[in-house]
Scaffold this active site. Structure first.
Site, PDB file in Angstrom:
ATOM      1  N   LYS A 128       4.403  14.825   9.640  1.00  0.00           N
ATOM      2  CA  LYS A 128       5.378  13.913   9.022  1.00  0.00           C
ATOM      3  C   LYS A 128       6.720  14.156   9.671  1.00  0.00           C
ATOM      4  CE  LYS A 128       5.546  10.835   5.677  1.00  0.00           C
ATOM      5  NZ  LYS A 128       4.469  10.001   5.117  1.00  0.00           N
ATOM      6  N   ASP A 168       7.324   4.937   6.934  1.00  0.00           N
ATOM      7  CA  ASP A 168       7.349   5.469   5.566  1.00  0.00           C
ATOM      8  C   ASP A 168       8.623   4.857   4.958  1.00  0.00           C
ATOM      9  OD1 ASP A 168       5.918   7.738   3.821  1.00  0.00           O
ATOM     10  OD2 ASP A 168       8.054   7.974   3.481  1.00  0.00           O
TER      11      ASP A 168
HETATM   12  P1  NDP Z   1       9.989   1.254   1.560  1.00  0.00           P
HETATM   13  O1  NDP Z   1      11.187   1.829   2.212  1.00  0.00           O
HETATM   14  O2  NDP Z   1       9.407   0.013   2.047  1.00  0.00           O
HETATM   15  O3  NDP Z   1      10.281   1.056   0.005  1.00  0.00           O
HETATM   16  C1  NDP Z   1      10.683   2.130  -0.799  1.00  0.00           C
HETATM   17  C2  NDP Z   1      10.915   1.626  -2.212  1.00  0.00           C
HETATM   18  O4  NDP Z   1      11.120   2.738  -3.071  1.00  0.00           O
HETATM   19  C3  NDP Z   1      12.158   0.761  -2.329  1.00  0.00           C
HETATM   20  O5  NDP Z   1      11.994  -0.152  -3.378  1.00  0.00           O
HETATM   21  C4  NDP Z   1      13.222   1.802  -2.656  1.00  0.00           C
HETATM   22  O6  NDP Z   1      14.361   1.267  -3.299  1.00  0.00           O
HETATM   23  C5  NDP Z   1      12.463   2.722  -3.568  1.00  0.00           C
HETATM   24  N1  NDP Z   1      13.020   4.061  -3.455  1.00  0.00           N
HETATM   25  C6  NDP Z   1      13.094   4.824  -2.350  1.00  0.00           C
HETATM   26  N2  NDP Z   1      13.719   5.976  -2.597  1.00  0.00           N
HETATM   27  C7  NDP Z   1      14.030   5.944  -3.893  1.00  0.00           C
HETATM   28  C8  NDP Z   1      14.690   6.852  -4.735  1.00  0.00           C
HETATM   29  N3  NDP Z   1      15.137   8.034  -4.296  1.00  0.00           N
HETATM   30  N4  NDP Z   1      14.834   6.488  -6.033  1.00  0.00           N
HETATM   31  C9  NDP Z   1      14.372   5.294  -6.491  1.00  0.00           C
HETATM   32  N5  NDP Z   1      13.757   4.378  -5.712  1.00  0.00           N
HETATM   33  C10 NDP Z   1      13.587   4.711  -4.446  1.00  0.00           C
HETATM   34  O7  NDP Z   1       8.921   2.444   1.566  1.00  0.00           O
HETATM   35  P2  NDP Z   1       7.350   2.356   1.333  1.00  0.00           P
HETATM   36  O8  NDP Z   1       7.001   1.276   0.386  1.00  0.00           O
HETATM   37  O9  NDP Z   1       6.702   2.400   2.652  1.00  0.00           O
HETATM   38  O10 NDP Z   1       7.070   3.786   0.653  1.00  0.00           O
HETATM   39  C11 NDP Z   1       7.029   3.959  -0.765  1.00  0.00           C
HETATM   40  C12 NDP Z   1       6.257   5.234  -1.091  1.00  0.00           C
HETATM   41  O11 NDP Z   1       4.913   5.118  -0.597  1.00  0.00           O
HETATM   42  C13 NDP Z   1       6.808   6.516  -0.484  1.00  0.00           C
HETATM   43  O12 NDP Z   1       6.558   7.583  -1.377  1.00  0.00           O
HETATM   44  C14 NDP Z   1       5.954   6.703   0.770  1.00  0.00           C
HETATM   45  O13 NDP Z   1       5.902   8.050   1.171  1.00  0.00           O
HETATM   46  C15 NDP Z   1       4.611   6.233   0.229  1.00  0.00           C
HETATM   47  N6  NDP Z   1       3.619   5.813   1.212  1.00  0.00           N
HETATM   48  C16 NDP Z   1       3.896   4.854   2.140  1.00  0.00           C
HETATM   49  C17 NDP Z   1       2.926   4.442   3.037  1.00  0.00           C
HETATM   50  C18 NDP Z   1       3.148   3.340   4.007  1.00  0.00           C
HETATM   51  O14 NDP Z   1       2.203   2.977   4.699  1.00  0.00           O
HETATM   52  N7  NDP Z   1       4.344   2.768   4.105  1.00  0.00           N
HETATM   53  C19 NDP Z   1       1.599   5.074   3.045  1.00  0.00           C
HETATM   54  C20 NDP Z   1       1.373   6.007   1.972  1.00  0.00           C
HETATM   55  C21 NDP Z   1       2.363   6.367   1.109  1.00  0.00           C
HETATM   56  P3  NDP Z   1      15.707   1.048  -2.442  1.00  0.00           P
HETATM   57  O15 NDP Z   1      15.370  -0.036  -1.454  1.00  0.00           O
HETATM   58  O16 NDP Z   1      16.749   0.687  -3.430  1.00  0.00           O
HETATM   59  O17 NDP Z   1      15.969   2.372  -1.768  1.00  0.00           O
HETATM   60  O1  2IT Z   2       2.325   8.658   3.643  1.00  0.00           O
HETATM   61  C1  2IT Z   2       1.610   8.027   4.463  1.00  0.00           C
HETATM   62  O2  2IT Z   2       0.388   8.152   4.479  1.00  0.00           O
HETATM   63  C2  2IT Z   2       2.279   7.111   5.398  1.00  0.00           C
HETATM   64  N1  2IT Z   2       3.497   6.941   5.324  1.00  0.00           N
HETATM   65  C3  2IT Z   2       1.482   6.386   6.444  1.00  0.00           C
HETATM   66  C4  2IT Z   2       1.251   7.263   7.629  1.00  0.00           C
HETATM   67  C5  2IT Z   2       0.616   6.599   8.835  1.00  0.00           C
HETATM   68  O3  2IT Z   2       0.502   7.299   9.837  1.00  0.00           O
HETATM   69  O4  2IT Z   2       0.209   5.432   8.767  1.00  0.00           O
END
Ligand code: NDP
Ligand code: 2IT
Length: 447
Positions: A128, A168
């Site tokens: 990561k 992420d």
């Molecule tokens: P994005 O940046 O697309 O969206 C993040 C969302 O979470 C936004 O709505 C953001 O609000 C909110 N957020 C982020 N930080 C905070 C905080 N400190 N407090 C409150 N709200 C918060 O990210 P993703 O959707 O990609 O990721 C969301 C989660 O999913 C994370 O935990 C990530 O690690 C996990 N994840 C993502 C994957 C992927 O493929 N993208 C795969 C597996 C897990 P705002 O815009 O106001 O900051």
């Molecule tokens: O937390 C996760 O699994 C991710 N942000 C996706 C990682 C990836 O390599 O697609």
């Protein structure tokens, strides 16, 4: 020394050697005790000190990211890449750009990623990275210059067979594009498989954008099915409104459920008619605005800057924003309102106290390393397509994603049964992920 004392010792050593890294400690404490029955059945892994080796990243890179903002002012950020474990394949895991990013957060995410990636059954190790950079406050040109500076340093550690980042929080298709462009420029190689989450037009995979959200809902559907339930007709709340949340909402609606609330870091909206996904995508993806703008544009929707989305009554809750967003109070409110299933679309969104309350109330609980594995699994499918210089259809790719999620669900259940904790998906995920990595590490010797 007995097994539990060995585990306690490994955890104490991890805390001692990684002072102040609260999220890393939390992630380790979630996994290590669950390994007790596994290690009791496999003393050879104790002898090989697999747990101690797993807790120590293979390599940690911390670097300066200097860049010039639109006003001509020099900015300095800190970049990270933690290459945690390569027993099963090249390091694989996302990059997070958010002001809160520090070494402890990157390590917690990297540690989780080892087990998650193992659960997918695909050939990917765990890693990561990220930076304490906030793309939300920046222009496109600033984001591009930041990404170029970040990759100018990081490129020497990457490679399609070495380390393959993706998105992420704060890193989506725009950032992946700029990062790839700079990697290509400094290496003089169009090495498509070095990053995943690329746009479909130049090496990306169909369904990668949707994969994490869709996969989380698929996993939840499998959990509900074990109790004779379905999404159809159910009320659902989903925190966040980013990549994971948006496509979780899309899939819940496709399955006949109704998502009545979502959020961002400024507050949450309740929309009893069901979230209007076209409007949400326009606000968050196209205009990059706050969730309050959704409520302003949608008759009947209400925005709250205070309180918690998890106070909104629902039958299924999917936390899809960030770590530790669903705490003890939220879990108590969810149980009081009759929640039946909670699955983590985000990484570690539920605190340990919240998980305990949900489990005691017999709520189905899907841990992130299993429930959100669809994103990284589809990244591995993107790597397969890149290696073959091929592109599958959306339907083909989504079918592969669905099959992986069904397999992950089955593996978690059967492993939980095997170790005497039926329905305990967290134990099943930790034990099954660990076994795959441990077997590979043991076979590869002391490296
Ligand atoms: P994005 O940046 O697309 O969206 C993040 C969302 O979470 C936004 O709505 C953001 O609000 C909110 N957020 C982020 N930080 C905070 C905080 N400190 N407090 C409150 N709200 C918060 O990210 P993703 O959707 O990609 O990721 C969301 C989660 O999913 C994370 O935990 C990530 O690690 C996990 N994840 C993502 C994957 C992927 O493929 N993208 C795969 C597996 C897990 P705002 O815009 O106001 O900051
Ligand atoms: O937390 C996760 O699994 C991710 N942000 C996706 C990682 C990836 O390599 O697609």
């Amino acid at each position: 020394m007995d097994v539990s004392a060995r585990i306690e010792d490994a955890y104490a050593q991890l805390v001692r050697r990684n002072p102040g890294e609260a999220e890393f400690h939390q992630a380790a404490l979630e996994v290590l005790p669950a390994l007790e029955p596994v290690l009791a059945a496999h003393p050879e892994y104790l002898d090989a000190r697999i747990v101690e080796r797993l807790c120590e990243p293979e390599r940690q890179i911390i670097f300066r990211v200097p860049w010039v903002d639109d006003r001509g002012v020099v900015q300095v950020n800190r970049g990270f890449r933690v290459e945690f474990n390569s027993a099963l394949g090249p390091y694989k895991g996302g990059l997070r750009f958010h002001p809160s990013v520090n070494l402890g957060i990157v390590k917690f995410l990297g540690f989780e990623q080892i087990f998650k990636n193992a659960l997918t059954g695909l050939a990917i190790g765990g890693g990561k990275g990220g930076a304490d950079f906030d793309p939300k406050r920046r222009s496109d040109a600033e984001v591009m210059r930041f990404c170029q500076s970040f990759m100018t340093e990081l490129h020497r550690h990457l490679g399609e067979h070495t380390d393959v980042p993706a998105g992420d929080i704060g890193v989506g298709a725009r950032e992946i594009g700029y990062l790839f462009g700079q990697y290509k420029r400094v290496t003089n190689r169009f090495e498509a498989g070095v990053l995943t989450g690329k746009p479909v037009g130049w090496g990306g995979s169909y369904a990668r954008t949707e994969a994490t959200g869709y996969g989380t809902v698929h996993f939840t559907q499998e959990m509900l099915r074990t109790r004779g339930k379905r999404f159809d007709g159910r009320t659902v709340t989903i925190s966040g409104s980013g990549n994971v949340a948006i496509y979780a909402i899309e899939k819940v609606h496709a399955l006949g459920g109704r998502v009545v609330a979502c959020s961002d870091s400024f507050g949450y909206v309740v929309d009893e008619k069901g979230i209007d996904l076209d409007l949400l995508k326009e606000v968050k993806e196209d205009r990059r605005e706050r969730i309050s703008a959704y409520a302003e544009a949608r008759p009947g929707a209400v925005f709250s800057a205070r309180g918690s989305l998890f106070d909104v009554p629902c039958e299924v809750a999917l936390p899809c924003a960030t770590q530790n967003e669903l705490d003890e109070q939220s879990a108590i409110a969810l149980v009081k309102n009759g929640v039946q299933a909670v699955a983590e679309g985000a990484n570690m969104p539920c605190t340990p106290e919240a998980v305990k309350i949900l489990r005691e109330a017999d709520v189905l609980f899907g841990p992130g390393k299993a429930a959100n594995a669809g994103g990284v699994a589809t990244s591995a499918l993107e790597m397969q397509q890149n290696a073959a210089r091929d592109r599958w259809t959306f339907a083909q790719t989504e079918a592969r994603l669905a099959a992986v999620m069904t397999d992950v669900h089955t593996l978690c259940r059967t492993t939980a049964d095997r170790y005497g904790s039926p329905d305990d998906y967290a134990l099943g995920a930790n034990a099954a992920g660990f076994l795959r990595v441990a077997e590979a590490m043991a076979a590869q010797g002391v490296v």
